[in-house]
Design a protein around this motif. Structure first.
Motif, PDB file in Angstrom:
ATOM      1  N   ASN A   1       0.811  -1.215   0.000  1.00 52.35           N
ATOM      2  CA  ASN A   1       0.000   0.000   0.000  1.00 52.35           C
ATOM      3  C   ASN A   1       0.846   1.268   0.000  1.00 52.35           C
ATOM      4  OD1 ASN A   1      -3.017  -0.736   0.296  1.00 52.35           O
ATOM      5  ND2 ASN A   1      -2.001  -2.130   1.715  1.00 52.35           N
ATOM      6  N   ASP A   2       2.162   1.105  -0.279  1.00 53.26           N
ATOM      7  CA  ASP A   2       3.096   2.236  -0.356  1.00 53.26           C
ATOM      8  C   ASP A   2       3.187   3.022   0.942  1.00 53.26           C
ATOM      9  OD1 ASP A   2       4.128   1.871  -2.932  1.00 53.26           O
ATOM     10  OD2 ASP A   2       2.388   2.836  -3.852  1.00 53.26           O
ATOM     11  N   ALA A   3       2.892   2.362   2.069  1.00 52.76           N
ATOM     12  CA  ALA A   3       3.090   3.001   3.363  1.00 52.76           C
ATOM     13  C   ALA A   3       4.559   2.924   3.765  1.00 52.76           C
ATOM     14  CB  ALA A   3       2.223   2.334   4.430  1.00 52.76           C
ATOM     15  N   ARG A   4       5.312   2.002   3.168  1.00 54.57           N
ATOM     16  CA  ARG A   4       6.748   1.865   3.413  1.00 54.57           C
ATOM     17  C   ARG A   4       7.453   1.620   2.084  1.00 54.57           C
ATOM     18  NH1 ARG A   4       8.637   0.361   8.623  1.00 54.57           N
ATOM     19  NH2 ARG A   4       6.986   0.198  10.192  1.00 54.57           N
ATOM     20  N   PRO A   5       8.703   2.081   1.972  1.00 60.10           N
ATOM     21  CA  PRO A   5       9.477   1.781   0.766  1.00 60.10           C
ATOM     22  C   PRO A   5      10.092   0.394   0.870  1.00 60.10           C
ATOM     23  CG  PRO A   5      10.791   3.129   2.244  1.00 60.10           C
ATOM     24  CD  PRO A   5       9.431   2.973   2.906  1.00 60.10           C
ATOM     25  N   LEU A   6      10.533  -0.147  -0.268  1.00 58.52           N
ATOM     26  CA  LEU A   6      11.271  -1.408  -0.269  1.00 58.52           C
ATOM     27  C   LEU A   6      12.656  -1.170   0.333  1.00 58.52           C
ATOM     28  CD1 LEU A   6      10.483  -2.874  -3.809  1.00 58.52           C
ATOM     29  CD2 LEU A   6       9.350  -3.372  -1.655  1.00 58.52           C
ATOM     30  N   THR A   7      12.992  -1.896   1.380  1.00 59.38           N
ATOM     31  CA  THR A   7      14.314  -1.773   1.990  1.00 59.38           C
ATOM     32  C   THR A   7      15.310  -2.645   1.240  1.00 59.38           C
ATOM     33  OG1 THR A   7      13.936  -3.612   3.506  1.00 59.38           O
ATOM     34  CG2 THR A   7      13.235  -1.433   4.246  1.00 59.38           C
ATOM     35  N   ALA A   8      16.602  -2.446   1.550  1.00 59.48           N
ATOM     36  CA  ALA A   8      17.640  -3.245   0.904  1.00 59.48           C
ATOM     37  C   ALA A   8      17.439  -4.727   1.189  1.00 59.48           C
ATOM     38  CB  ALA A   8      19.016  -2.793   1.384  1.00 59.48           C
ATOM     39  N   ALA A   9      17.021  -5.049   2.409  1.00 65.19           N
ATOM     40  CA  ALA A   9      16.822  -6.458   2.765  1.00 65.19           C
ATOM     41  C   ALA A   9      15.666  -7.073   1.971  1.00 65.19           C
ATOM     42  CB  ALA A   9      16.558  -6.582   4.265  1.00 65.19           C
ATOM     43  N   VAL A  10      14.584  -6.326   1.821  1.00 66.45           N
ATOM     44  CA  VAL A  10      13.439  -6.829   1.067  1.00 66.45           C
ATOM     45  C   VAL A  10      13.809  -6.996  -0.404  1.00 66.45           C
ATOM     46  CG1 VAL A  10      11.089  -6.347   0.302  1.00 66.45           C
ATOM     47  CG2 VAL A  10      11.738  -5.877   2.668  1.00 66.45           C
ATOM     48  N   ILE A  11      14.510  -6.001  -0.963  1.00 67.52           N
ATOM     49  CA  ILE A  11      14.924  -6.081  -2.362  1.00 67.52           C
ATOM     50  C   ILE A  11      15.830  -7.290  -2.588  1.00 67.52           C
ATOM     51  CG2 ILE A  11      16.289  -4.949  -4.159  1.00 67.52           C
ATOM     52  CD1 ILE A  11      15.229  -2.279  -3.089  1.00 67.52           C
ATOM     53  N   ALA A  12      16.717  -7.570  -1.605  1.00 63.86           N
ATOM     54  CA  ALA A  12      17.609  -8.728  -1.725  1.00 63.86           C
ATOM     55  C   ALA A  12      16.810 -10.027  -1.784  1.00 63.86           C
ATOM     56  CB  ALA A  12      18.587  -8.764  -0.549  1.00 63.86           C
TER      57      ALA A  12
ATOM     58  N   ALA B   1       9.324  13.407  -3.447  1.00 66.16           N
ATOM     59  CA  ALA B   1       8.454  12.990  -4.552  1.00 66.16           C
ATOM     60  C   ALA B   1       7.732  11.692  -4.216  1.00 66.16           C
ATOM     61  CB  ALA B   1       9.270  12.833  -5.831  1.00 66.16           C
ATOM     62  N   ASP B   2       8.454  10.734  -3.639  1.00 69.44           N
ATOM     63  CA  ASP B   2       7.838   9.450  -3.309  1.00 69.44           C
ATOM     64  C   ASP B   2       6.762   9.607  -2.240  1.00 69.44           C
ATOM     65  OD1 ASP B   2       9.338   8.052  -5.143  1.00 69.44           O
ATOM     66  OD2 ASP B   2      10.904   7.494  -3.719  1.00 69.44           O
ATOM     67  N   ARG B   3       6.970  10.535  -1.315  1.00 70.29           N
ATOM     68  CA  ARG B   3       5.948  10.758  -0.284  1.00 70.29           C
ATOM     69  C   ARG B   3       4.690  11.385  -0.900  1.00 70.29           C
ATOM     70  NH1 ARG B   3       6.555   7.485   3.849  1.00 70.29           N
ATOM     71  NH2 ARG B   3       8.640   7.570   4.755  1.00 70.29           N
ATOM     72  N   VAL B   4       4.884  12.324  -1.819  1.00 69.28           N
ATOM     73  CA  VAL B   4       3.736  12.933  -2.500  1.00 69.28           C
ATOM     74  C   VAL B   4       2.971  11.869  -3.282  1.00 69.28           C
ATOM     75  CG1 VAL B   4       3.049  14.564  -4.309  1.00 69.28           C
ATOM     76  CG2 VAL B   4       4.797  15.218  -2.646  1.00 69.28           C
ATOM     77  N   ILE B   5       3.712  10.989  -3.957  1.00 72.92           N
ATOM     78  CA  ILE B   5       3.067   9.920  -4.729  1.00 72.92           C
ATOM     79  C   ILE B   5       2.274   8.998  -3.810  1.00 72.92           C
ATOM     80  CG2 ILE B   5       3.531   7.853  -6.109  1.00 72.92           C
ATOM     81  CD1 ILE B   5       6.013   9.427  -7.198  1.00 72.92           C
ATOM     82  N   ALA B   6       2.864   8.642  -2.655  1.00 72.68           N
ATOM     83  CA  ALA B   6       2.169   7.761  -1.714  1.00 72.68           C
ATOM     84  C   ALA B   6       0.906   8.423  -1.167  1.00 72.68           C
ATOM     85  CB  ALA B   6       3.109   7.383  -0.569  1.00 72.68           C
ATOM     86  N   LEU B   7       0.987   9.722  -0.880  1.00 69.72           N
ATOM     87  CA  LEU B   7      -0.184  10.440  -0.376  1.00 69.72           C
ATOM     88  C   LEU B   7      -1.284  10.491  -1.441  1.00 69.72           C
ATOM     89  CD1 LEU B   7       1.515  13.391   1.540  1.00 69.72           C
ATOM     90  CD2 LEU B   7       0.100  11.587   2.544  1.00 69.72           C
ATOM     91  N   HIS B   8      -0.876  10.719  -2.692  1.00 68.19           N
ATOM     92  CA  HIS B   8      -1.862  10.769  -3.770  1.00 68.19           C
ATOM     93  C   HIS B   8      -2.535   9.412  -3.947  1.00 68.19           C
ATOM     94  CE1 HIS B   8      -3.032  10.976  -8.187  1.00 68.19           C
ATOM     95  NE2 HIS B   8      -3.700  11.966  -7.636  1.00 68.19           N
ATOM     96  N   ALA B   9      -1.746   8.333  -3.864  1.00 69.68           N
ATOM     97  CA  ALA B   9      -2.320   6.988  -3.978  1.00 69.68           C
ATOM     98  C   ALA B   9      -3.297   6.720  -2.837  1.00 69.68           C
ATOM     99  CB  ALA B   9      -1.206   5.944  -3.987  1.00 69.68           C
ATOM    100  N   ALA B  10      -2.921   7.165  -1.639  1.00 66.79           N
ATOM    101  CA  ALA B  10      -3.805   6.971  -0.487  1.00 66.79           C
ATOM    102  C   ALA B  10      -5.100   7.772  -0.649  1.00 66.79           C
ATOM    103  CB  ALA B  10      -3.082   7.379   0.796  1.00 66.79           C
TER     104      ALA B  10
END
Length: 464
Positions: free
Chosen positions: A42-53, A107-116
């Motif tokens: 839901n774009d409440a959190r970004p993908l971390t390095a561990a998740v991407i790995a 920018a990513d925060r604005v995008i997440a707010l718009h999606a919400a």
């Protein structure tokens, strides 16, 4: 430049659903809690390095696509957010570009707010429609329809499998009935015809391995029904996995979803993704020409255009729906900002109502919704013969449209004078906020009305 945070909730959700996994199974695969995975999706959190790995370990190709397209996706999403009609003074394109490049974290925060915001608006609309209509829980058919809508009307594993199957049985040629029948025979299934016009369109006897098709059907419908049986058989395991991971609430809903997925795969088999998308672009989405090239019906071609949402190879974002003589929306999907009413009739100013009454004639319209977004659309009334004088034919209209910015890729927009004022349409009368519409059938559910006994206008009340 600061480290770029990558919000990829929609892609992560599409990946999971494409694998046919529920959130608990995907969370276990990535070593996450279900709640954390839900926040990522839901774009409440970004993908971390561990998740991407972990994503790279399990799904390297998909992860590379997500990471590689992040800057372009950010620019597009940020532009959508900062030019939203809800804003009185949208930023200029160069200002948006600078923000995306220089402050990607903001920018990513604005995008997440718009999606919400859009998600909240959609949920509020759903609640308002339920309250306004007096309808309670979703019926199985609605649950399945909503599942496809939430999946973006694109099911990646089935789409790719059907594309590969099309190449196997027909190469680069159109998928013929003979090719379908030959491949179905390898599954131990023969095809027969029923001359009884009262018979079902298709009837499959699994014990005998016999698919019976009503002989009165047009060739496009015959091919589609045979393709449906082929995909339901060949892709049975994939379809079952997707159904088991879906949340559609009931046994009837799961059965309907399985049928819907086989139908989806049949469309993808008849109109393989890459070839169909390329042809659609080259022909500027001329439905009649696409129908002839791929041997499908007008409606089938329209429906397929609404599914071209493969990540990294998206088609023009269209909305598509089918409306019957009573104004009921019996099919719907929107990859645009236009959303359809879940209950009740559509806007009376929408051209679809006229199209139902005038079969085999294409109508075009330039319209604007209350949020200020403009659309170019085409509608065509269709008649499906019943095969008998004693039964009325089925009459309906299909509508395909896109936001006006894509008009250059939509041949039907050539017939529209976009310098003229667009037609002001709404979603439905119960949800439309317009106060000056003389076509209104009901007042909006969330607004008060004023009635003056001394004045009688076309609408006998004033929306306040």
């Amino acid at each position: 430049m600061p480290h770029t945070r990558l919000y990829a909730g929609e892609r992560l959700r599409a990946l999971r659903r494409g694998l046919g996994l529920g959130q608990p199974a995907m969370a276990a695969r990535l070593g996450l809690s279900v709640s954390y995975l839900s926040q990522l999706e839901n774009d409440a959190r970004p993908l971390t390095a561990a998740v991407i790995a972990e994503l790279r370990r399990h799904h390297p190709a998909e992860t590379a696509a997500i990471e590689g397209e992040a800057p372009a996706r950010r620019m597009g999403a940020l532009s959508d957010a900062l030019t939203d009609p809800v804003l009185d003074a949208p930023l200029a394109p160069d200002a948006i570009a600078r923000l995306a490049i220089e402050r990607p974290d903001v920018a990513d925060r604005v995008i997440a707010l718009h999606a919400a915001l859009r998600d909240a608006d959609a949920r509020v609309q759903m609640v308002e429609e339920v309250l306004a209509s007096g309808v309670g829980a979703r019926m199985p058919w609605e649950a399945v329809r909503d599942w496809f809508h939430e999946a973006g009307n694109y099911v990646d594993p089935l789409d790719r499998a059907a594309e590969a199957l099309a190449g196997e049985i027909a190469g680069t040629e159109a998928v013929s009935e003979a090719a379908l029948a030959r491949r179905l025979a390898t599954e131990g299934i023969a095809i027969a015809e029923s001359a009884d016009e009262e018979a079902p369109m298709r009837n499959f006897d699994a014990a005998r391995g016999l698919l019976t098709i009503n002989a009165a059907l047009p060739s496009e419908s015959r091919r589609f029904l045979i393709a449906h049986q082929l995909t339901a058989t060949v892709f049975a395991n994939q379809i079952t996995a997707i159904v088991e991971g879906a949340q559609v609430g009931s046994d009837a809903g799961r059965t309907l979803l399985g049928i819907g997925l086989a139908n989806y795969a049949a469309g993808a088999l008849m109109m393989p993704y890459a070839r169909f998308r390329a042809a659609a672009r080259a022909l500027r989405h001329d439905i009649d020409r696409l129908s002839r090239r791929f041997g499908v019906s007008f409606e089938q071609a329209c429906h397929r255009l609404s599914t071209l949402q493969r990540p990294g190879a998206e088609g023009v974002p269209f909305y598509f729906c089918r409306v019957d003589m009573a104004g009921n929306i019996t099919k719907r999907h929107s990859a645009t900002r236009l959303q359809f009413a879940r209950f009740g009739g559509a806007c009376p100013l929408w051209m679809v109502h006229e199209a139902v009454a005038i079969p085999d004639r294409i109508l075009v319209q330039h319209a604007e919704t209350p949020d200020g977004v403009r659309y170019v659309s085409m509608a065509k009334g269709l008649v499906k013969p019943s095969g008998s004088f004693t039964r009325a034919p089925r009459r309906y209209a299909v509508v395909l449209g896109c936001e006006a910015e894509h008009a250059r890729d939509f041949v039907y927009a050539d017939a529209i004078d976009r310098a003229a004022p667009p037609t002001p349409i709404g979603i439905s009368c119960r949800l439309c906020p317009r106060s000056d519409c003389d076509q209104r059938a009901f007042p909006p559910a969330d607004r008060a009305i004023r009635v003056d006994p001394a004045v009688r206008a076309i609408v006998p009340y004033e929306v306040t």
